[in-house]
Design a protein around this motif. Structure first.
Motif, mmCIF file in Angstrom:
data_model
loop_
_atom_site.group_PDB
_atom_site.id
_atom_site.type_symbol
_atom_site.label_atom_id
_atom_site.label_comp_id
_atom_site.label_asym_id
_atom_site.label_seq_id
_atom_site.Cartn_x
_atom_site.Cartn_y
_atom_site.Cartn_z
ATOM 1 N N UNK A 203 0.832 -1.210 0.000
ATOM 2 C CA UNK A 203 0.000 0.000 0.000
ATOM 3 C C UNK A 203 0.866 1.258 0.000
ATOM 4 N N UNK A 204 1.949 1.240 0.752
ATOM 5 C CA UNK A 204 2.835 2.407 0.814
ATOM 6 C C UNK A 204 3.448 2.679 -0.559
ATOM 7 N N UNK A 205 3.957 1.633 -1.202
ATOM 8 C CA UNK A 205 4.537 1.788 -2.538
ATOM 9 C C UNK A 205 3.461 2.212 -3.533
ATOM 10 N N UNK A 206 2.296 1.563 -3.456
ATOM 11 C CA UNK A 206 1.176 1.903 -4.352
ATOM 12 C C UNK A 206 0.878 3.401 -4.282
ATOM 13 N N UNK A 207 0.797 3.938 -3.066
ATOM 14 C CA UNK A 207 0.432 5.344 -2.880
ATOM 15 C C UNK A 207 1.525 6.302 -3.314
ATOM 16 N N UNK A 208 2.771 5.845 -3.353
ATOM 17 C CA UNK A 208 3.877 6.704 -3.802
ATOM 18 C C UNK A 208 4.045 6.635 -5.314
ATOM 19 N N UNK A 209 4.054 5.417 -5.853
ATOM 20 C CA UNK A 209 4.321 5.211 -7.276
ATOM 21 C C UNK A 209 3.074 5.433 -8.129
ATOM 22 N N UNK A 210 1.933 5.054 -7.600
ATOM 23 C CA UNK A 210 0.645 5.188 -8.281
ATOM 24 C C UNK A 210 0.671 4.510 -9.650
ATOM 25 N N UNK A 211 0.942 3.184 -9.682
ATOM 26 C CA UNK A 211 1.055 2.479 -10.956
ATOM 27 C C UNK A 211 -0.314 2.276 -11.615
ATOM 28 N N UNK A 212 -0.299 2.144 -12.931
ATOM 29 C CA UNK A 212 -1.532 1.859 -13.657
ATOM 30 C C UNK A 212 -2.022 0.441 -13.354
ATOM 31 N N UNK A 213 -1.068 -0.467 -13.100
ATOM 32 C CA UNK A 213 -1.396 -1.864 -12.837
ATOM 33 C C UNK A 213 -0.550 -2.392 -11.687
ATOM 34 N N UNK A 214 -1.198 -3.022 -10.725
ATOM 35 C CA UNK A 214 -0.512 -3.679 -9.616
ATOM 36 C C UNK A 214 -0.778 -5.173 -9.739
ATOM 37 N N UNK A 215 0.296 -5.964 -9.823
ATOM 38 C CA UNK A 215 0.173 -7.420 -9.866
ATOM 39 C C UNK A 215 0.815 -7.957 -8.597
ATOM 40 N N UNK A 216 0.105 -8.855 -7.928
ATOM 41 C CA UNK A 216 0.656 -9.421 -6.701
ATOM 42 C C UNK A 216 0.154 -10.843 -6.514
ATOM 43 N N UNK A 217 0.810 -11.572 -5.646
ATOM 44 C CA UNK A 217 0.368 -12.907 -5.296
ATOM 45 C C UNK A 217 -0.617 -12.826 -4.144
ATOM 46 N N UNK A 218 -1.357 -13.881 -3.955
ATOM 47 C CA UNK A 218 -2.342 -13.903 -2.887
ATOM 48 C C UNK A 218 -2.275 -15.234 -2.168
ATOM 49 N N UNK A 219 -2.643 -15.248 -0.913
ATOM 50 C CA UNK A 219 -2.533 -16.459 -0.103
ATOM 51 C C UNK A 219 -3.548 -17.525 -0.473
ATOM 52 N N UNK A 220 -4.710 -17.149 -0.996
ATOM 53 C CA UNK A 220 -5.710 -18.180 -1.236
ATOM 54 C C UNK A 220 -6.675 -17.949 -2.383
ATOM 55 N N UNK A 221 -6.691 -16.793 -3.000
ATOM 56 C CA UNK A 221 -7.700 -16.580 -4.035
ATOM 57 C C UNK A 221 -7.206 -15.629 -5.123
ATOM 58 N N UNK A 222 -7.201 -16.095 -6.399
ATOM 59 C CA UNK A 222 -6.868 -15.176 -7.485
ATOM 60 C C UNK A 222 -8.047 -14.248 -7.759
ATOM 61 N N UNK A 223 -7.775 -13.140 -8.392
ATOM 62 C CA UNK A 223 -8.847 -12.214 -8.732
ATOM 63 C C UNK A 223 -8.277 -10.954 -9.345
ATOM 64 N N UNK A 224 -9.085 -9.967 -9.442
ATOM 65 C CA UNK A 224 -8.635 -8.709 -10.013
ATOM 66 C C UNK A 224 -9.771 -7.721 -10.072
ATOM 67 N N UNK A 225 -9.432 -6.533 -10.480
ATOM 68 C CA UNK A 225 -10.455 -5.506 -10.587
ATOM 69 C C UNK A 225 -9.849 -4.146 -10.832
ATOM 70 N N UNK A 226 -10.657 -3.144 -10.621
ATOM 71 C CA UNK A 226 -10.256 -1.767 -10.860
ATOM 72 C C UNK A 226 -10.691 -0.918 -9.678
ATOM 73 N N UNK A 227 -9.831 0.019 -9.296
ATOM 74 C CA UNK A 227 -10.163 0.903 -8.186
ATOM 75 C C UNK A 227 -11.047 2.044 -8.688
ATOM 76 N N UNK A 228 -11.588 2.812 -7.764
ATOM 77 C CA UNK A 228 -12.444 3.945 -8.136
ATOM 78 C C UNK A 228 -11.691 4.986 -8.945
ATOM 79 N N UNK A 229 -10.354 5.034 -8.786
ATOM 80 C CA UNK A 229 -9.566 6.011 -9.542
ATOM 81 C C UNK A 229 -8.844 5.361 -10.731
ATOM 82 N N UNK A 230 -9.431 4.281 -11.270
ATOM 83 C CA UNK A 230 -9.008 3.644 -12.524
ATOM 84 C C UNK A 230 -7.663 2.923 -12.486
#
Length: 85
Positions: free
Chosen positions: A19-46
Motif C-alpha cells: 500500500x505504501x509503494x502503491x500510494x507513492x508510485x501510483x502504478x496503472x497496474x498492480x500485480x501481486x500474489x495472494x494467499x488463497x484466491x486469485x482475482x482482479x479488478x479496478x479501483x475507483x480512480x481507474x
C-alpha cells in the motif's frame, strides 16, 4: 479458511508495504500474489489490480503484454495446447 497468527501478521505487514509503494508510485497496474484466491479488478480512480493465486491453483500465473499492460491468466491446458503438447 483459517491461517496461523504469524502468517496473518506477516500478510498484514506485506499489505502495508504494498500500500505504501502503491500510494507513492501510483502504478496503472498492480500485480501481486495472494494467499488463497486469485482475482482482479479496478479501483475507483481507474488503477487496475491483478491478484495471482497460490501455486497450482487456476490463475496462479499470468502473461503480461508490456505494450498494453493487459494480463492473461490462461489455464495449464490452454498453455499446453498453444505449445502443441
Amino acid at each position: 479458511m483459517c491461517f496461523p497468527d504469524d502468517a496473518l501478521r506477516d500478510s498484514g505487514t506485506s499489505r502495508a508495504r504494498v500500500a505504501k509503494v502503491w500510494n507513492i508510485v501510483y502504478p496503472e497496474l498492480l500485480i501481486h500474489g495472494h494467499m488463497h484466491a486469485p482475482g482482479g479488478g479496478e479501483t475507483e480512480d481507474d488503477l487496475r489490480v491483478a491478484s495471482l493465486g497460490q501455486d497450482w491453483q487456476k490463475g496462479d500465473l499470468g502473461f503480461l503484454d508490456m505494450q498494453t499492460l493487459r494480463i492473461e491468466t490462461p489455464s495449464l491446458r490452454r498453455i499446453r495446447e498453444a505449445a502443441g503438447r
